[in-house]
Design a protein around this motif. Sequence first.
Motif, short mmCIF file in Angstrom:
data_model
loop_
_atom_site.label_atom_id
_atom_site.label_comp_id
_atom_site.label_asym_id
_atom_site.label_seq_id
_atom_site.Cartn_x
_atom_site.Cartn_y
_atom_site.Cartn_z
N VAL A 573 0.86 -1.19 0.00
CA VAL A 573 0.00 0.00 0.00
C VAL A 573 0.89 1.23 0.00
N TRP A 582 -6.44 4.65 -1.10
CA TRP A 582 -4.99 4.41 -1.06
C TRP A 582 -4.56 3.61 -2.28
N ALA A 584 -2.52 0.84 -4.23
CA ALA A 584 -2.04 -0.48 -3.82
C ALA A 584 -1.68 -1.31 -5.05
N LEU A 600 -7.83 -0.29 4.65
CA LEU A 600 -6.45 -0.11 5.10
C LEU A 600 -6.39 -0.09 6.63
#
Length: 629
Positions: A573, A582, A584, A600
Amino acid sequence: MKWRNTLILAVIALAAVGYFRFFEMKRPSTEEARRQAQNVLNFDRSKIDGIVIQNGDQKIEIRRRDDKWRLETPFKDQADSAVVEGLLSDLETWQKEATIPAKEIQTDKSKLAEYGLNNPKLKLKLLGRDKPPEILFGKDAALEGRMYVRFQNSKGTFLATQSVKKDIDKKAEEFRDRKLTDLTTAQVRRVTLKTPAGEMELAKKGDHWDILKPLRARADDGKVGDLISQVTAARIEQFLADDRGDLRPYGLAEPRGSITLYDQEQKKDQKVELGESIKVFGGEDKGQTLQVGSVPEKEKDQVYVRFAPRGSVYTLPKKIEEILNTKPADLRDYHLVRVDTNILDRITIDAPGKGKIVLARKDGNWAIATRNNAPADSGAVRRLIDALQNERVTKFVEDVGSNLPKYGLDKPQVQVTFSSFASENTAETKAGEQPFAGIAFGKGEGDTVYARLSDEPFVVAVRRGLVDQISPDPLPWQELSIFKLKPEQIHRISATTENELSLERDQTNQWHWVKGSGQVNQANLQSLLNTLSNLHAVRWLGATTQQYGFEKPQLVLAFTSSPDNKASHKLTVGAQNNDGTWCARVDGREGTFEISNSDLNTLKFPLAAQATASPSRSPSATASPVLKQ
């Protein structure tokens, strides 16, 4: 011989019972018989095919033809079916209030004249099989709402309600159908429209309308339906004259315009009634033509019209004039493209210099055919189809695309092709891919981009943002499911943020530290396993670049999904996006995707249980628990 006599008697008994039951079934019940006896007349409505009303010198004859009611006398026209059916319903439920015996009438011969039944003005005759006698209507009785009636050639007289009299004591015009036509909007398959601006023709193919004249283009189904319904829903204001006379006073000798509606083609030698004449057409559809004339001097809210199928001149509400202002641009379909999703099997996206992908439908889901049929994000494919179908043209730039380089359409920046696909030859289709619609996108100017359909000559303008949704990169079309495991399949896991922690299942399925210490937080670990084993991307971003922040990852999760630890996986991540998601990536799969902030947070749960400090002993700890008084 006794058994033979017994058998004969049994057969006779059974025959008698059957005979009795048959005739009992035919006979009305006591209640039904009582009701019928109270009715003025009893008849089978389905066998009635005509009605004749004699009202003084006026004779009105209505006939049922092809399950529709038509006026035959004093003029030929459509009858108002609701009015006719209402009359029959009232006749069915018309009951006697009282009976004056025939003997009483014969004793006093002036009674018929007193009741107005000697030579009545109003008479009603039903036509058809098993028709009842003609009904004679006399004077109103002293009792309010009641009147005297009798049958032809009968001295018996009844007292009955005036409901049926009110149904028939009308002018012939009141039996005419005020609904202009019994044609429904759904039945219409072709339309021709003549206006001061020119002539238009439209035709329905399958479920959709097309403009055939003065240009060939897709038509807006809703707008064409609204145009047709102005005629099919029109109601007549005034009945004026038949159309065999002088039409100049109505402005119909040279009408301002007309609209003709065509339904299914007529069968060979089908008879069609036009006014008082019957013509035979062989396999052709003459249509129903409405001509629009001038506006009456007194009724400015109406307009004179001639409707050919009924051979008459009427007035309609002036709103019908709106059809004369219709132009091709008013009926064009502003949707960019029509996609028949019932036959759609392939979507090809081709951007020169950027690549080409083919999305293929299989068993209700989508795959990326150009990547070994890797599963695709079916939701993203459906959103693309919806976006293209719902996109509306901002402008029709040219009706003839003769200068494609001007719009960048000689070398489009991206092309989308919709196709059906057959794996084998059939009587209807050949094996292979059969394109049925295609869109080419050219250069952009400002907020718009030029486009053209493969089977249409027009150049149109659409939103530039639409092209941004059509990625020729296969990565954004990948399925959103990152891992498809069960939590119990994960055998070993390593989580690295600032430090690395590692756990492994033992033979008793219990977790123990490989790297770390303290008590394992079982609840947090189980939540992490649940989220990780079924991890889904919010969306795919595309190829991995430096901007996604994988050089300084927020979290690295490495795990195995087999007891021998050979089936290994790794999730990294990176940076956070503006929307809170996020970046990834996973080893073994190309590209970068987004995960949610909540996922996350779960993946970063602390795996070691927090140690709780033991309470310090205070001096009062040894004090007596007994409270002082």
